[in-house]
Design an enzyme around this catalytic site. Structure first.
Site, PDB file in Angstrom:
ATOM      1  CD  GLU A 102      -3.594  -6.061   3.891  1.00 41.11           C
ATOM      2  OE1 GLU A 102      -4.483  -5.331   4.388  1.00 41.11           O
ATOM      3  OE2 GLU A 102      -2.383  -5.777   3.922  1.00 41.11           O
ATOM      4  CD  GLU A 126      -3.113  -1.074   2.119  1.00 47.50           C
ATOM      5  OE1 GLU A 126      -3.087  -0.185   2.984  1.00 47.50           O
ATOM      6  OE2 GLU A 126      -4.074  -1.840   1.978  1.00 47.50           O
TER       7      GLU A 126
HETATM    8  C1  NOJ Z   1      -4.200  -2.559   5.062  1.00 51.57           C
HETATM    9  C2  NOJ Z   1      -2.861  -2.725   5.676  1.00 51.57           C
HETATM   10  O1  NOJ Z   1      -1.968  -3.307   4.780  1.00 51.57           O
HETATM   11  C3  NOJ Z   1      -2.885  -3.485   6.982  1.00 51.57           C
HETATM   12  O2  NOJ Z   1      -1.674  -3.276   7.617  1.00 51.57           O
HETATM   13  C4  NOJ Z   1      -4.064  -3.041   7.807  1.00 51.57           C
HETATM   14  O3  NOJ Z   1      -4.062  -3.607   9.079  1.00 51.57           O
HETATM   15  C5  NOJ Z   1      -5.333  -3.403   7.070  1.00 51.57           C
HETATM   16  N1  NOJ Z   1      -5.359  -2.705   5.807  1.00 51.57           N
HETATM   17  C6  NOJ Z   1      -6.610  -3.047   7.814  1.00 51.57           C
HETATM   18  O4  NOJ Z   1      -6.707  -1.680   7.970  1.00 51.57           O
END
Ligand code: NOJ
Length: 481
Positions: free
Chosen positions: A371, A166
């Site tokens: 994710e 990200e």
């Molecule tokens: C994206 C992130 O990569 C991760 O670290 C985070 O905990 C999750 N989203 C949930 O917000």
């Protein structure tokens, strides 16, 4: 043709990240990252929570990996901590840091679980931020050195490498809104950071391929799905396109067309002249992806507003009064309707499908969903069960959207639930729970939520388990360790 909805080689996994789970902040030669500094600064995280101990995965990794095997995971996405591996950012590599990840890989190997390794999930060694951080071009070389040295060390053991998780969050939450470490609010610098992340990826790709030609290299992008509030109003449509460009295309177009979109350059021209983009940079970025990692949680609705009032949390990411959209001052993020998670994010599996199809169309790459998941209140019942119906319903519906996208041609090779276990949710500390496993932070005991059983059944059958099968697959009392 596979007889099950998911093909035999589909990767079913879960994701974590180093600072969110490891703890052991002062062990094994690890030094401070920007997240250590930030979390230890008063007022930066909810309740002053830090990752000092987190889920103590640094010590409990073997039990955690055994649980992964019991759930049936065929893949595990995790990040290696730069401050463990090269603690000062530019000095010696740390054998103890390498040794920890060799132990993790030994356990994964024991159960045949494919490792998907992220090199950078936000824990920048503090000395590199002290030298200017991502807005300074010199950091690009530091990242490439770290990537090359780390891949060299693990090349016999790891095929799937992600450079950045990200990058939008690193650039714009880290340097524009300041909601994330290092907590700076400097719009022009955030745009330079975005470019240096892209460039660091491009150059690291080349370095990784030199030492490990078979590596499958990806970047993991978070999805923003900015839908216009009123599709009949051209100003709403235009502002949604601008947000899309500043959120998504800034990290897409350099890889495909070798250019930053004109809309990005135009809308930020009062902030920067983009002279941080040097000749040859974009050539170094273009075409440097073998796989795309997709993180998806929710969607947004935006409308044009000359002077939007920005109450905290309205950007859908964090409670911050600063603005994480340099160049889009006229974008107002509308309150989300419908079911909302404890992050305040909406549940929108149709957005997941739309996003996967768009990425398929615009990037033309094999994809792994790196994710997807949701945080809910997670009550522990008197019988010990955690009946997290909302979570397995969310997973069920989103995996359905994934299968629909696959059926329509999107080349999706895997799905990683966020997260294996509850963990440190950045500025929200431990107040948000995303795990398949519940973590009791006082005792560090993990307990299987109903979702873990639901996912186990889905993986076992290689088909999305119907919601009403839950009672026949769950154990009572649930497993704990
Ligand atoms: C994206 C992130 O990569 C991760 O670290 C985070 O905990 C999750 N989203 C949930 O917000």
């Amino acid at each position: 043709m596979s007889s099950t909805p998911f093909p035999d080689d589909f990767l079913f996994g879960a994701s974590t990240a180093s600072y969110q789970i490891e703890g052991g902040a002062h062990e094994g030669g690890r030094l401070a990252s920007i997240w250590d500094t930030f979390a230890h600064t008063q007022g930066r995280t909810l309740n002053g929570d830090t990752g000092d101990e987190a889920c103590d995965h640094f010590h409990k990794y073997a039990q955690d990996i055994k649980a992964m095997a019991e759930i049936g995971l065929t893949a595990y996405r995790f990040s290696m901590a730069w401050p463990r591996i090269r603690p000062t950012g530019d000095g010696d590599f740390n054998d103890e840091g390498f040794a920890f990840y060799h132990r993790v890989l030994d356990e994964l190997d024991k159960y045949g679980i494919e490792p998907l390794v992220t090199l950078y999930h936000w824990d920048l060694p503090q000395p590199l931020e002290d030298a200017g951080g991502w807005p300074e071009r010199a950091i690009v070389d530091r990242f490439v050195e770290y990537a090359r040295g780390t891949v060299e060390e693990f090349k016999e053991r790891v095929t799937y490498w992600t450079t950045f998780n990200e990058p939008w969050c690193t650039a714009f939450l880290g340097y524009a809104s300041g909601a994330h470490a290092p907590g700076r609010s400097e719009p022009a610098a955030s745009l330079a950071a975005a470019h240096h992340l892209n460039l660091a990826h491009g150059l690291a790709y080349k370095a990784i391929k030199e030492v490990h030609p078979e590596a499958r290299v990806s970047i993991v992008l978070n999805s923003h799905l900015p839908r216009p509030w009123n599709v009949a109003d051209p100003r709403d449509v235009a502002v949604a396109q601008k947000v899309d460009a500043l959120a998504n295309r800034i990290f897409m177009d350099p890889y495909t067309t070798g250019k930053y979109p004109a809309i990005v350059l135009d809308s930020t021209s009062s902030l920067t002249d983009w002279s941080f983009v040097h000749e040859g940079d974009l050539d170094a970025i273009k075409g440097t992806l073998d796989v795309l990692g997709v993180n998806y949680y929710s969607s947004h609705v935006v409308r044009f507003n000359d002077a939007p009032h920005r109450p905290s949390g309205q950007d859908g990411h964090n409670s911050t009064v600063h603005h994480c959209w340099p160049g889009a001052d006229d974008a107002e993020f509308m309150p989300l309707v419908g079911k909302r998670t404890t992050m305040g994010w909406n549940v929108d599996e149709s957005g997941f499908h739309a996003h996967l199809m768009r990425m398929h169309r615009d990037m033309g790459l094999p994809m792994i969903v790196t994710e997807n998941g949701a945080s809910w209140p997670d009550e522990v019942s008197d019988d010990g069960r955690i009946r997290d119906v909302d979570r397995y319903t969310y997973l069920h519906d989103h995996m359905g959207a994934l299968l629909k996208a696959r059926a329509e041609g999107a080349d999706i090779r895997g799905y990683m639930a966020w997260s294996l276990m509850d963990n440190f949710e950045w500025a929200y500390g431990y107040s948000k729970r995303f795990g398949l496993l519940r973590v009791d932070y006082a005792s560090q005991e993990r307990t299987w939520k109903d979702s873990a059983y639901w996912y186990r059944e889905t993986i076992r059958t290689r088909a999305i388990a119907p919601l009403d099968t839950l009672e026949s697959v769950v154990e009572n009392p649930p497993r704990a360790y």
